[in-house]
Write an enzyme that holds these catalytic residues in place. Sequence first.
Site, PDB file in Angstrom:
ATOM      1  N   ASP A  70      60.121 109.203   1.684  1.00  0.00           N
ATOM      2  CA  ASP A  70      60.524 110.480   2.284  1.00  0.00           C
ATOM      3  C   ASP A  70      60.471 111.609   1.248  1.00  0.00           C
ATOM      4  O   ASP A  70      60.921 111.442   0.108  1.00  0.00           O
ATOM      5  CB  ASP A  70      61.957 110.342   2.807  1.00  0.00           C
ATOM      6  CG  ASP A  70      62.414 111.544   3.599  1.00  0.00           C
ATOM      7  OD1 ASP A  70      61.814 111.814   4.644  1.00  0.00           O
ATOM      8  OD2 ASP A  70      63.364 112.223   3.159  1.00  0.00           O
ATOM      9  N   ASP A 125      67.358  99.423  19.006  1.00  0.00           N
ATOM     10  CA  ASP A 125      67.853  98.579  17.913  1.00  0.00           C
ATOM     11  C   ASP A 125      66.727  97.717  17.340  1.00  0.00           C
ATOM     12  O   ASP A 125      65.625  97.647  17.905  1.00  0.00           O
ATOM     13  CB  ASP A 125      69.035  97.723  18.382  1.00  0.00           C
ATOM     14  CG  ASP A 125      68.850  97.183  19.788  1.00  0.00           C
ATOM     15  OD1 ASP A 125      67.781  96.589  20.019  1.00  0.00           O
ATOM     16  OD2 ASP A 125      69.724  97.367  20.657  1.00  0.00           O
ATOM     17  N   ASP A 175      73.574  99.901  24.919  1.00  0.00           N
ATOM     18  CA  ASP A 175      74.415 101.023  24.448  1.00  0.00           C
ATOM     19  C   ASP A 175      73.658 102.358  24.479  1.00  0.00           C
ATOM     20  O   ASP A 175      74.179 103.386  24.059  1.00  0.00           O
ATOM     21  CB  ASP A 175      74.979 100.742  23.043  1.00  0.00           C
ATOM     22  CG  ASP A 175      73.893 100.681  21.959  1.00  0.00           C
ATOM     23  OD1 ASP A 175      72.691 100.811  22.293  1.00  0.00           O
ATOM     24  OD2 ASP A 175      74.246 100.505  20.783  1.00  0.00           O
ATOM     25  N   ASN A 205      70.998  96.053  23.808  1.00  0.00           N
ATOM     26  CA  ASN A 205      72.407  95.733  24.115  1.00  0.00           C
ATOM     27  C   ASN A 205      73.058  96.729  25.066  1.00  0.00           C
ATOM     28  O   ASN A 205      74.281  96.730  25.244  1.00  0.00           O
ATOM     29  CB  ASN A 205      73.234  95.590  22.827  1.00  0.00           C
ATOM     30  CG  ASN A 205      73.261  96.895  22.030  1.00  0.00           C
ATOM     31  OD1 ASN A 205      72.680  97.898  22.465  1.00  0.00           O
ATOM     32  ND2 ASN A 205      73.918  96.888  20.894  1.00  0.00           N
ATOM     33  N   ASP A 256      66.140  99.470  23.553  1.00  0.00           N
ATOM     34  CA  ASP A 256      67.560  99.115  23.435  1.00  0.00           C
ATOM     35  C   ASP A 256      67.751  97.730  24.047  1.00  0.00           C
ATOM     36  O   ASP A 256      67.320  97.474  25.172  1.00  0.00           O
ATOM     37  CB  ASP A 256      68.366 100.176  24.199  1.00  0.00           C
ATOM     38  CG  ASP A 256      69.836  99.819  24.316  1.00  0.00           C
ATOM     39  OD1 ASP A 256      70.330  99.037  23.479  1.00  0.00           O
ATOM     40  OD2 ASP A 256      70.493 100.341  25.243  1.00  0.00           O
ATOM     41  N   GLU A 315      55.280 110.731   2.175  1.00  0.00           N
ATOM     42  CA  GLU A 315      55.398 112.008   2.889  1.00  0.00           C
ATOM     43  C   GLU A 315      55.142 113.089   1.845  1.00  0.00           C
ATOM     44  O   GLU A 315      56.041 113.690   1.288  1.00  0.00           O
ATOM     45  CB  GLU A 315      56.790 112.178   3.498  1.00  0.00           C
ATOM     46  CG  GLU A 315      56.789 113.327   4.480  1.00  0.00           C
ATOM     47  CD  GLU A 315      58.155 113.954   4.731  1.00  0.00           C
ATOM     48  OE1 GLU A 315      58.264 114.717   5.694  1.00  0.00           O
ATOM     49  OE2 GLU A 315      59.087 113.719   3.956  1.00  0.00           O
TER      50      GLU A 315
HETATM   51  C1  NOJ Z   1      61.427 114.225   6.016  1.00  0.00           C
HETATM   52  C2  NOJ Z   1      61.753 113.488   7.264  1.00  0.00           C
HETATM   53  O1  NOJ Z   1      60.560 113.110   7.882  1.00  0.00           O
HETATM   54  C3  NOJ Z   1      62.570 114.418   8.117  1.00  0.00           C
HETATM   55  O2  NOJ Z   1      62.768 113.901   9.400  1.00  0.00           O
HETATM   56  C4  NOJ Z   1      63.869 114.660   7.407  1.00  0.00           C
HETATM   57  O3  NOJ Z   1      64.617 115.596   8.133  1.00  0.00           O
HETATM   58  C5  NOJ Z   1      63.641 115.188   5.998  1.00  0.00           C
HETATM   59  N1  NOJ Z   1      62.622 114.482   5.306  1.00  0.00           N
HETATM   60  C6  NOJ Z   1      64.892 115.072   5.185  1.00  0.00           C
HETATM   61  O4  NOJ Z   1      65.078 113.741   4.809  1.00  0.00           O
END
Ligand code: NOJ
Length: 572
Positions: free
Chosen positions: A239, A68, A64, A62, A60, A298
């Site tokens: 993802d 960031d 908060d 700033n 971080d 993923e």
């Molecule tokens: C996989 C991500 O790594 C995870 O953190 C997320 O909750 C799910 N996809 C939904 O996007």
Amino acid sequence: MCQPLCSSEVDTMRVLLIMKSAVLAVAIMTCAALLPGQSRSSHWYDHAVIYEIYPRSFQDTNGDGIGDLNGITERLDYLKQLGVDAIWITPFFPSPNVDFGYDVSDYMNVAPEYGTLKDWDRLVTEANKRGIRILVDFVLNHTSDQHPWFKESRSSRDNPKRDWYVWRSGGGPKQPPTHWTSIFGGYTWTWDNKTQQWYYHIFAPQQPDVNWANPALRKAMFDVVRFWLNHGASGFRLDATPYLFEDPAFPEDPNPPQAGAPAALEPYNSGRPENHEVLRQMRKILDGYPHDPVLLGESSTATIADLAKVYGANRDEIQLPMDFLFGNLTALNAGIFKKQVDAAELQLSGQTPVFFFSSHDHPRQWTTFGNGKNNDQIAKLTATLTLAQRGCVLLYYGEELGMGNMPAGELKLVPTGPKRPRADDRDGERTPMQWNDALNAGFSTGSPWLPVETGYKRYNVVTEQRNSSSIYSWYTQLLRLRHENPALRDGDYLPLESGNPDVLAFGRQASPTDVVLIVLNTSAKEQQADISGMPGQWQGSHRMLMASPAADAPRSQSFTVAPYGVFIAALQ
Ligand code: NOJ
């Protein structure tokens, strides 16, 4: 690799390696020797170490209490010194944070708590100066329900964006179209009162799945890809790639998962054949950009054969699908590790495997594999197990320090509030990075969104940099060796037999004379190993490259390994 091998060739080779090492040695003579620093692979990512950063918890700047983008820029020299090739930053886009950024409400911007697009541009410039690439996390299966696309889509049945999401009538408000279970619990359908239909979501109701079959949606998503590539991204972590399409017939689940069982990877909602076309198109976009951008997927799969398909029939889809069959392992067991590493090496047709243990979704490996007594030694062992492999390795921030998970009992006591709108079981592995032993471990001068894990006084960058036998020192040495040693950098994998179920042994080979031997004892007792499968004669002279605890290089193929001992030796 000399040449990519097909799976039957690989099986044959395995037998040869184990049974006829002398013959194999001759075969391997055909591989040209590599010079130090020289690479057998033409793509940077084939041997890359990619460091995952959860930006909320890294640094971080700033005050908060939330990390960031400027914090990442500030720590680039640290990352350079550690020796990583690239960083993957988890989502930093505007989001209502129902799933901490994995519910995106604007794909082409930076959330105010993380900074601005200008901060992003500066981060890219500074990272590139240091030879570090940046991968953006692309959440392509779903948006936030607060994304303007979904707001439009749900506004009426004839809105032009209605078909950008997956809507079905089912049997009215009481009967969803199917009884499929969402990965986050409950059904995959939520009823929308206004338009009297159900919308589909494999994750939370606030994360509606987009409809990749719709050409306009597809174009809008590909515009996002171009946007970040034009802003200097070196690729994407994709993802939830298995879930882009559903079986269009929406069949009922013949075997509904038992309560609490994982709902993922069902044939009707994951790994659908339609995925391939989308990924090929995306890859084509990347291939039009310079500097070899990459897709890191993923890509959870149920089997290694399914994982092999994720690379694309013509290797034209995801270059780096994460191996969850390896990444989900939780037992410190030489035999289980060997089975998964052999599978990745011998059943993926020579494609680049991706090894990891920890992530923002996986408990930290120091905790998972540790026995409460020998965690630090075990952390060195698991680091070596991944970083000594051929292929790409993912590290999770703080793994290099031996950061542990916040225990569930402690996590339960952490209040929610404006900085932590929701409690998530996975927050235990998302605590702030431990930079030093001062206030908030140097993460923030304000009050952190999540408390620092209690081990920070001992496990932090400054303290560990002063200690040559720390976990951090082990990681930096290992990363240096991996970059400098041709066999470790991208030499072929040699599956060995150790003659002992508690000892994992494997080799890496860049040329007939450039071979390293990696040995790990996953038990609490000293073990005897008797190695077979090394090419050529076992030679008398060996050089220890790294060992913990300190040990002499083996003089023959029979030797002892200390409890949880690990070493890398060069055969010369
Ligand atoms: C996989 C991500 O790594 C995870 O953190 C997320 O909750 C799910 N996809 C939904 O996007």
